[in-house]
Write a protein that holds these residues in place. Structure first.
Motif, PDB file in Angstrom:
ATOM      1  N   ASN A  54       5.598 -25.529  -2.190  1.00  0.00           N
ATOM      2  CA  ASN A  54       6.497 -24.637  -2.914  1.00  0.00           C
ATOM      3  C   ASN A  54       7.336 -23.996  -1.650  1.00  0.00           C
ATOM      4  N   ARG A  55       7.909 -24.813  -1.024  1.00  0.00           N
ATOM      5  CA  ARG A  55       8.965 -24.329   0.233  1.00  0.00           C
ATOM      6  C   ARG A  55      10.332 -24.977  -0.225  1.00  0.00           C
ATOM      7  N   THR A  56      11.459 -24.668   0.614  1.00  0.00           N
ATOM      8  CA  THR A  56      12.761 -25.021   0.359  1.00  0.00           C
ATOM      9  C   THR A  56      13.047 -25.915   1.812  1.00  0.00           C
ATOM     10  N   PHE A  57      13.898 -26.617   1.848  1.00  0.00           N
ATOM     11  CA  PHE A  57      14.352 -27.602   2.988  1.00  0.00           C
ATOM     12  C   PHE A  57      15.220 -26.607   3.813  1.00  0.00           C
ATOM     13  N   GLU A  58      15.081 -26.577   5.279  1.00  0.00           N
ATOM     14  CA  GLU A  58      15.914 -25.576   5.949  1.00  0.00           C
ATOM     15  C   GLU A  58      16.197 -26.699   7.321  1.00  0.00           C
ATOM     16  N   MET A  59      17.312 -27.093   7.680  1.00  0.00           N
ATOM     17  CA  MET A  59      17.737 -27.962   8.408  1.00  0.00           C
ATOM     18  C   MET A  59      17.509 -26.955   9.941  1.00  0.00           C
ATOM     19  N   THR A  60      17.075 -27.637  10.825  1.00  0.00           N
ATOM     20  CA  THR A  60      16.785 -26.828  12.207  1.00  0.00           C
ATOM     21  C   THR A  60      17.674 -27.767  13.137  1.00  0.00           C
ATOM     22  N   PRO A  61      18.207 -27.008  14.246  1.00  0.00           N
ATOM     23  CA  PRO A  61      18.789 -28.062  15.178  1.00  0.00           C
ATOM     24  C   PRO A  61      17.896 -28.697  15.907  1.00  0.00           C
TER      25      PRO A  61
END
Length: 69
Positions: A54-61
Motif C-alpha cells: 500500500n505504497r506509492t512509487f517515489e523516484m530517488t536520485p
C-alpha cells in the motif's frame, strides 16, 4: 502484454536504472527481446510489491560511488 513490453522498452532506453538492468542482461548473453521482457517482469514485480505494501512509487536520485558530499 504489448503495452507492458512497450513500456519496458521505453524504460530500457530512458530510465537510467532500467537501462543499466537491460545492459546487464545483454552482457549476460540475453537477446534484446529477452532483456526487454526481463525489464517488464521487474517492473511488474515492483508494481506488485507497491500494491501489497500500500505504497506509492517515489523516484530517488541515484547514488554514485565516490561522489563528494
Amino acid at each position: 502484454m504489448k503495452g507492458l513490453a512497450l513500456g519496458a522498452h521505453v524504460a530500457g532506453t530512458c530510465c537510467p536504472v532500467s537501462k543499466a538492468f537491460c545492459r546487464r542482461k545483454r552482457a549476460e548473453g540475453k537477446s534484446h527481446k529477452q532483456a526487454v521482457l526481463a525489464v517488464a517482469v521487474r517492473r511488474l514485480d515492483v508494481l506488485r510489491a507497491l500494491i501489497c505494501d500500500n505504497r506509492t512509487f517515489e523516484m530517488t536520485p541515484l547514488q554514485v560511488d565516490g561522489a563528494a558530499g
